[in-house]
Structures are given as structure tokens and as C-alpha cells.
Design a protein around this motif. Structure first.
Motif, PDB file in Angstrom:
ATOM      1  N   LYS A 180       0.898  -1.471   0.064  1.00  0.00           N
ATOM      2  CA  LYS A 180       0.028  -0.194   0.147  1.00  0.00           C
ATOM      3  C   LYS A 180       0.776   1.335  -0.175  1.00  0.00           C
ATOM      4  O   LYS A 180       1.654   1.211   0.631  1.00  0.00           O
ATOM      5  N   ILE A 181       0.481   2.431  -0.954  1.00  0.00           N
ATOM      6  CA  ILE A 181       1.348   3.549  -0.879  1.00  0.00           C
ATOM      7  C   ILE A 181       0.270   4.681  -0.467  1.00  0.00           C
ATOM      8  O   ILE A 181      -0.896   4.712  -1.054  1.00  0.00           O
ATOM      9  N   VAL A 182       0.930   5.623   0.175  1.00  0.00           N
ATOM     10  CA  VAL A 182       0.124   6.592   0.693  1.00  0.00           C
ATOM     11  C   VAL A 182       1.083   7.889  -0.032  1.00  0.00           C
ATOM     12  O   VAL A 182       2.148   7.982   0.273  1.00  0.00           O
ATOM     13  N   THR A 183       0.413   8.796  -0.517  1.00  0.00           N
ATOM     14  CA  THR A 183       0.733  10.209  -1.128  1.00  0.00           C
ATOM     15  C   THR A 183      -0.002  11.235  -0.562  1.00  0.00           C
ATOM     16  O   THR A 183      -1.245  11.143   0.061  1.00  0.00           O
ATOM     17  N   MET A 184       0.771  12.437  -0.225  1.00  0.00           N
ATOM     18  CA  MET A 184       0.142  13.489   0.466  1.00  0.00           C
ATOM     19  C   MET A 184       0.621  14.635  -0.287  1.00  0.00           C
ATOM     20  O   MET A 184       1.625  15.116  -0.602  1.00  0.00           O
ATOM     21  N   ILE A 187      -3.275   6.459   9.129  1.00  0.00           N
ATOM     22  CA  ILE A 187      -2.986   6.507   7.839  1.00  0.00           C
ATOM     23  C   ILE A 187      -1.993   5.617   7.305  1.00  0.00           C
ATOM     24  O   ILE A 187      -1.846   5.001   6.494  1.00  0.00           O
ATOM     25  N   PHE A 188      -0.976   5.470   8.399  1.00  0.00           N
ATOM     26  CA  PHE A 188       0.248   4.598   7.937  1.00  0.00           C
ATOM     27  C   PHE A 188       0.115   3.501   8.636  1.00  0.00           C
ATOM     28  O   PHE A 188       1.349   2.362   8.354  1.00  0.00           O
ATOM     29  N   ALA A 189      -0.736   2.818   9.297  1.00  0.00           N
ATOM     30  CA  ALA A 189      -1.153   1.554  10.189  1.00  0.00           C
ATOM     31  C   ALA A 189      -0.478   0.417   9.295  1.00  0.00           C
ATOM     32  O   ALA A 189       0.192  -0.383   9.574  1.00  0.00           O
ATOM     33  N   ASP A 219       3.015   0.835   3.458  1.00  0.00           N
ATOM     34  CA  ASP A 219       4.163   0.436   3.120  1.00  0.00           C
ATOM     35  C   ASP A 219       5.376   1.417   2.481  1.00  0.00           C
ATOM     36  O   ASP A 219       6.556   1.392   2.733  1.00  0.00           O
ATOM     37  N   TRP A 220       4.860   2.406   1.997  1.00  0.00           N
ATOM     38  CA  TRP A 220       5.453   3.265   1.155  1.00  0.00           C
ATOM     39  C   TRP A 220       4.805   4.820   1.337  1.00  0.00           C
ATOM     40  O   TRP A 220       3.356   4.867   1.180  1.00  0.00           O
ATOM     41  N   PHE A 221       5.570   5.946   1.389  1.00  0.00           N
ATOM     42  CA  PHE A 221       4.965   7.407   1.541  1.00  0.00           C
ATOM     43  C   PHE A 221       5.860   8.096   0.678  1.00  0.00           C
ATOM     44  O   PHE A 221       6.758   8.070   0.508  1.00  0.00           O
ATOM     45  N   HIS A 222       5.147   8.753  -0.124  1.00  0.00           N
ATOM     46  CA  HIS A 222       5.595   9.622  -1.363  1.00  0.00           C
ATOM     47  C   HIS A 222       5.144  11.031  -0.870  1.00  0.00           C
ATOM     48  O   HIS A 222       4.006  11.249  -0.845  1.00  0.00           O
ATOM     49  N   LYS A 277       8.099   7.284   9.081  1.00  0.00           N
ATOM     50  CA  LYS A 277       9.469   6.743   9.558  1.00  0.00           C
ATOM     51  C   LYS A 277       9.030   6.066  10.874  1.00  0.00           C
ATOM     52  O   LYS A 277       9.509   4.841  10.843  1.00  0.00           O
ATOM     53  N   ALA A 278       8.165   6.474  11.724  1.00  0.00           N
ATOM     54  CA  ALA A 278       7.990   5.688  12.947  1.00  0.00           C
ATOM     55  C   ALA A 278       7.200   4.349  12.597  1.00  0.00           C
ATOM     56  O   ALA A 278       7.489   3.300  13.374  1.00  0.00           O
TER      57      ALA A 278
END
Length: 343
Positions: A3-7, A124-126, A129-132, A156-157
Motif C-alpha cells: 500500500k502506498i500513501v501520497t500526500m 493513515i500509515f498503520a 508500506d510506502w509514503f511519497h 518513518k516511525a
């Protein structure tokens, strides 16, 4: 499946029909887009679970922006409905020797005014796998810069891989401000992406001997700055798109990448893109291709070829979003650029 999160910010795009200048236009074509939203749409098209995080006004125009990404199976459950307005940008498409022109009307937009308390980053990050993110979001306002850092700390946490597209926008902030803010944010980044202007204006690294306006690319210069960037920031990979602007309608397109640990360097095959249909979102398509390939477990050379081919295809599609499939990208990356009708 990862799963990828973008903001970042999604905007209403108003562009003149065809290649009209602003002063000629009696109407505008409507699209929605923004760098991080573009990346989310591409990755969703490749089959990945994506979540787009932003702030959007709670009104019908905000509803349209949400619908624009939801249409392509991008997750929207963490979007904050807050603030007073959706940012707008006006696009005058260029042609031949006349460059495209963009006018921003985004001051005071919802995401520019957003604060970290509007978002539950643990939720959101629970399962991500990836944040952009990109250099556009922290350029919007001091509060947006602070929001970006809070998101990065949380990512990162939670152990996510973090990528950045440096994306310097001179109409949003100064070179000095960009360096101050973005240099600090690099401590959270694993994969750094940007072109030669981004590297110079945002981080102070300039590839010697290259002049994209004349089509001269000196790869040794990129090897040198990539190595310096890896040593200073500890990036896992550093990548750059290489655009040769022969005219607004005719570009050469390739890319290069370096492994930050081994210092192995690779330059992709080059595409000649002419005539260009719409170059907006080309860099985001490149980024999406890299992320997709790395999540697929591909090596950096394969990832670069996939990302470069994806970006080349984006130049043929109107609007901000890259709507090509994996199969289409793989076909071009494999050498089939014939453009023959598929029956």
C-alpha cells in the motif's frame, strides 16, 4: 499487495482548448490533478492499493476533486474536508517554439492552511508500506511545510519507505527557502527523485556540462552529484529524468539512476516524443513507474526503464493523470514503439 500513501494538493486545472493563448480563450477545459494525486492514480492503475491524503473544502468543487481520484480506485477516506477553497491553476498549452504557461491561483487553499491535527497519521500509515511526497507541498506555506515534516516523522516511525520528488516551483518559493526547508526533510528520505533544476535549486547540486535547452546531457555530471547526494543524505537510490527540450512539441526523454550504496549508475534508453499531447504529469508518471517496479521487487535498471517508458507514454495523454496499464508500459519498455493499431 503493498500500500502506498501520497500526500499533497489536488487542484482544479483550467486549460485553454487546443493551443489557444489565454487571451483567445472563451472557455476552458476542466481537469483535476496535482503531483501526489497523479502518482496515486498511476499506482492504482498498476494494481496497487493507494491512499491520497489532502485537505479539500467541503463544497461541490471539493466533491469533484475527490471523485476525480476515486474514479481510478484511489483511497480517499483520510481526506480532510476543511478550509475554504480548492487551488486552481490555469494552463496555456505551448506548441513548437512557444512554451506552455501556467498561472497559479492557489494561495490560501485548504491544504496550504491545513495542520497536522486534521490527520490521524497513525491510522493513515498503520497498514502502509510506502509514503511519497514532493517539494510542492512544503512550498505552499509554512504550515504545509510543518505538516509535511509531521507526516514524514510518522511514516518513518511506522517503518515506511519514503520517496520524494524534489519538484522545485519558482512561482511558489525562493531557492533559498527551498534549500532551508527541503534539506531538513531529506533526513527522512530513502529514494530521491528530481531533474537537474530540482537538484540545483533545492539541494545545491548542479550537474556540470549539461544544458537541457540545447539538448546536451553530460552524464558524468549526474554521476558526480548523485554520489555527493548519496554521501550527504544516505539515499538508497537517486534518480533523475532527463528532458531534452527541442521545442514545446518535441522532447527527448530518458532518465538515470544511482544505487546510493554501491554507486552503480545506469542511463535508460531515450525516447523522442513528438508531437507532445500533454507534458503535465510526465515526471509523476516517471516516479510512479519507479515506485511500482521497486515494490514489484525489480532491480534498479528494470525499474528505471519501466519509469522512463511510463513517462514517455504520459506525454500522449491529455490531463494530469497517466492512465496507461502495466502491459502498455512493459510493451514500450520492451522495445515496441511502433504505435500500430491494436485489433
Amino acid at each position: 499487495m503493498a500500500k502506498i500513501v501520497t500526500m499533497g494538493e489536488i487542484m482544479l486545472r483550467l486549460s485553454t482548448p487546443g493551443n489557444e493563448k489565454f487571451i483567445q480563450a472563451d472557455e476552458f477545459d476542466i481537469n483535476y490533478g496535482g503531483s501526489e494525486a497523479n502518482v496515486a492514480v498511476s499506482l492504482a492503475n498498476y494494481g496497487y492499493d493507494t491512499e491520497f491524503v489532502t485537505a479539500i473544502p467541503d463544497n461541490p468543487i471539493g466533491d469533484c476533486a475527490v471523485a476525480a481520484v476515486r474514479k481510478y480506485n484511489v483511497g480517499t477516506k483520510f481526506i480532510s474536508r476543511s478550509g475554504d477553497r480548492l487551488g486552481i491553476y490555469y494552463l496555456e498549452p505551448g506548441s513548437a517554439v512557444r512554451p506552455s504557461n501556467i498561472v497559479y491561483d492557489r494561495a490560501g487553499s485548504s491544504i496550504a492552511c491545513a495542520t497536522a491535527d486534521l490527520f490521524d497519521f497513525d491510522a493513515i500509515f498503520a497498514d502502509a508500506d510506502w509514503f511519497h511526497f514532493t517539494g510542492i507541498t512544503p512550498a505552499l506555506s509554512d504550515s504545509a511545510a510543518k505538516l509535511t515534516e509531521e507526516a514524514l516523522k510518522a511514516a518513518k516511525a511506522h517503518g515506511l519507505t519514503v520517496s520524494v520528488d524534489l519538484n522545485f516551483r519558482k512561482k511558489l518559493w525562493s531557492q533559498e527557502k527551498a534549500r532551508e526547508v527541503m534539506t531538513n526533510l531529506m533526513q527522512y528520505v530513502d529514494i530521491c527523485i528530481g531533474n537537474e533544476e530540482d537538484a540545483e535549486k533545492v539541494l545545491g547540486f548542479k550537474p556540470e556540462g549539461s544544458d537541457v535547452m540545447s539538448g546536451n546531457l553530460e552524464l558524468a555530471g549526474y554521476m558526480n552529484i548523485f554520489s555527493q547526494m548519496a554521501d550527504r543524505f544516505g539515499f538508497r537510490y537517486i534518480a533523475s529524468s532527463l528532458r531534452e527540450s527541442h521545442s514545446a512539441s518535441n522532447n527527448g526523454w530518458s532518465a538515470c539512476i544511482m544505487d546510493g550504496k554501491t554507486k552503480e549508475f545506469y542511463h535508460s534508453k531515450k525516447y523522442t516524443i513528438a508531437p507532445i499531447v500533454d507534458r503535465v504529469g510526465g515526471g509523476d508518471a516517471f516516479t510512479s513507474g519507479l515506485i511500482c517496479s521497486f515494490l514489484d521487487g525489480k532491480d534498479m535498471k528494470t525499474a528505471l526503464e519501466f519509469g522512463t517508458a511510463a513517462a514517455a507514454l504520459k506525454h500522449t495523454i491529455p490531463g494530469d493523470f497517466n492512465l496507461v496499464t502495466r502491459a502498455e508500459v512493459e510493451k514500450l519498455a520492451g522495445g515496441d514503439s511502433s504505435g500500430r493499431v491494436q485489433r
